[in-house]
Motif scaffolding. Structure first.
Motif, PDB file in Angstrom:
ATOM      1  N   ARG A   1      29.519  29.500   3.611  1.00 15.49           N
ATOM      2  CA  ARG A   1      30.269  29.167   4.680  1.00 15.49           C
ATOM      3  C   ARG A   1      30.281  30.140   5.973  1.00 15.49           C
ATOM      4  O   ARG A   1      30.133  29.829   7.090  1.00 15.49           O
ATOM      5  CB  ARG A   1      31.699  28.886   4.258  1.00 15.49           C
TER       6      ARG A   1
ATOM      7  N   ILE B   1      32.770  25.124  10.279  1.00 14.14           N
ATOM      8  CA  ILE B   1      32.518  24.564   8.947  1.00 14.14           C
ATOM      9  C   ILE B   1      33.433  24.152   8.095  1.00 14.14           C
ATOM     10  O   ILE B   1      33.284  23.066   7.202  1.00 14.14           O
ATOM     11  CB  ILE B   1      31.584  25.718   8.660  1.00 14.14           C
TER      12      ILE B   1
ATOM     13  N   TYR C   1      35.983  22.131   8.798  1.00 11.42           N
ATOM     14  CA  TYR C   1      35.910  20.652   8.740  1.00 11.42           C
ATOM     15  C   TYR C   1      34.985  19.976   7.907  1.00 11.42           C
ATOM     16  O   TYR C   1      35.292  18.875   7.375  1.00 11.42           O
ATOM     17  CB  TYR C   1      35.947  20.277  10.316  1.00 11.42           C
ATOM     18  N   PHE C   2      33.804  20.487   8.121  1.00 15.04           N
ATOM     19  CA  PHE C   2      32.624  19.667   7.513  1.00 15.04           C
ATOM     20  C   PHE C   2      32.664  19.991   5.898  1.00 15.04           C
ATOM     21  O   PHE C   2      32.392  19.115   5.228  1.00 15.04           O
ATOM     22  CB  PHE C   2      31.289  20.412   7.878  1.00 15.04           C
TER      23      PHE C   2
ATOM     24  N   ALA D   1      35.203  17.333   4.601  1.00  6.94           N
ATOM     25  CA  ALA D   1      34.672  16.076   4.781  1.00  6.94           C
ATOM     26  C   ALA D   1      33.771  15.764   3.607  1.00  6.94           C
ATOM     27  O   ALA D   1      33.889  14.936   2.929  1.00  6.94           O
ATOM     28  CB  ALA D   1      33.945  15.870   5.948  1.00  6.94           C
ATOM     29  N   SER D   2      32.915  16.865   3.276  1.00  6.38           N
ATOM     30  CA  SER D   2      32.085  16.814   2.022  1.00  6.38           C
ATOM     31  C   SER D   2      32.861  16.623   0.930  1.00  6.38           C
ATOM     32  O   SER D   2      32.575  15.989  -0.056  1.00  6.38           O
ATOM     33  CB  SER D   2      31.273  17.970   2.036  1.00  6.38           C
TER      34      SER D   2
ATOM     35  N   PHE E   1      34.243  14.867  10.893  1.00  9.47           N
ATOM     36  CA  PHE E   1      32.824  15.078  11.609  1.00  9.47           C
ATOM     37  C   PHE E   1      33.066  15.505  13.132  1.00  9.47           C
ATOM     38  O   PHE E   1      32.628  16.429  13.715  1.00  9.47           O
ATOM     39  CB  PHE E   1      32.166  13.759  11.350  1.00  9.47           C
TER      40      PHE E   1
ATOM     41  N   TYR F   1      34.757  18.677  13.708  1.00  9.55           N
ATOM     42  CA  TYR F   1      33.501  19.787  13.466  1.00  9.55           C
ATOM     43  C   TYR F   1      32.870  19.871  14.591  1.00  9.55           C
ATOM     44  O   TYR F   1      32.686  21.004  15.207  1.00  9.55           O
ATOM     45  CB  TYR F   1      32.691  19.587  12.264  1.00  9.55           C
TER      46      TYR F   1
ATOM     47  N   PRO G   1      24.262  23.926  12.810  1.00 11.97           N
ATOM     48  CA  PRO G   1      24.659  22.598  13.325  1.00 11.97           C
ATOM     49  C   PRO G   1      23.644  21.546  13.550  1.00 11.97           C
ATOM     50  O   PRO G   1      23.760  20.479  13.650  1.00 11.97           O
ATOM     51  CB  PRO G   1      25.414  23.041  14.632  1.00 11.97           C
TER      52      PRO G   1
ATOM     53  N   ILE H   1      22.710  19.883  10.463  1.00 14.81           N
ATOM     54  CA  ILE H   1      23.915  18.847  10.226  1.00 14.81           C
ATOM     55  C   ILE H   1      23.743  17.435  10.917  1.00 14.81           C
ATOM     56  O   ILE H   1      23.674  16.428  10.305  1.00 14.81           O
ATOM     57  CB  ILE H   1      25.115  19.427  10.398  1.00 14.81           C
TER      58      ILE H   1
ATOM     59  N   LEU I   1      22.902  14.375   8.864  1.00 18.74           N
ATOM     60  CA  LEU I   1      23.875  13.067   9.363  1.00 18.74           C
ATOM     61  C   LEU I   1      23.191  11.815   9.884  1.00 18.74           C
ATOM     62  O   LEU I   1      23.594  10.685   9.508  1.00 18.74           O
ATOM     63  CB  LEU I   1      25.109  13.375  10.274  1.00 18.74           C
TER      64      LEU I   1
END
Length: 221
Positions: A28, A35, A37-38, A41-42, A80, A83, A159, A162, A166
């Motif tokens: 991280r 990150i 936030y991501f 979410a994960s 998301f 993030y 990013p 990502i 996504l």
């Protein structure tokens, strides 16, 4: 045998998601701003998918839509958007992100109020709306990336990975969803799940690959 194959595919996908989540936690500090936030979410995605899988194999008839509608459609997508707000640097981009986030929350509230079966039947209309709003955020990030010095270190800029991951996961299944909802007789249910499995494996493979190249770069335009 068919059901076993579907369960095996679900287990493989869950294992890949768990590996991805562990790598996110371990790496991280190299993955840049927002990150957390991501990661949240994960984590929610893994919990929701594990819960759905556990209930599905123990209960013959089970409607997973409420879990998806609240856990993924609302909380995960909101994470998301938050993030991307942290990743974006330009004030104009951040304002546009807030507008997109506001539109997302308003649309969700409208569907909750005016769609009678929103929590019992998968809403293709709302899925398309939230994915389009997600793509709007992705566009903002990619626009900043390709118009700044970050382009010189794009392989190390997580990013970017990502955004690509996504897009692969969420944009890639829209044609499947449309076919399944408008012409179900054209698509065998097994083929649907096989393609869905491949799309998810590809998307998470991109996200995992990016972690190994990532460095915490903070270069300005």
């Amino acid at each position: 045998m068919i059901e076993w194959n579907r369960d095996a595919a679900s287990i493989i996908q869950l294992l890949q998601m768990v590996i991805f989540f562990i790598l996110l936690l371990v790496k991280r500090n190299k993955l840049g701003k927002g990150i957390s936030y991501f990661i949240i979410a994960s984590g929610i995605l893994i919990f929701a998918d594990m819960l759905i899988f556990a209930i599905r194999i123990s209960t013959y008839r089970f409607n997973s839509v409420p879990i998806y509608t609240i856990g993924t459609s609302l909380v995960v997508f909101l994470m998301f958007f938050l993030y991307f707000h942290d990743v974006l640097e330009l004030k104009k981009s951040k304002k546009l992100n807030l507008i997109l986030t506001g539109v997302f929350l308003i649309c969700y509230a409208l569907f909750v109020v005016f769609s009678e079966n929103f929590f019992t039947k998968f809403s293709l209309k709302f899925y398309i709306i939230e994915v389009l709003l997600l793509l709007g955020n992705i566009y903002l990030v990619l626009y900043e990336t390709f118009n700044s010095n970050k382009i010189l270190n794009i392989k190390s800029y997580y990013p970017f990975w990502i955004c690509i991951g996504l897009m692969s996961i969420y944009l890639g299944v829209i044609p499947l969803m449309i076919i399944r909802n408008t012409a179900m007789e054209m698509m065998n249910i097994n083929i649907f799940f096989i393609i869905l499995f491949i799309v998810n494996i590809l998307g998470y493979s991109i996200l995992i690959t990016g972690i190994f190249f990532a460095r915490n770069i903070n270069l300005k335009k």
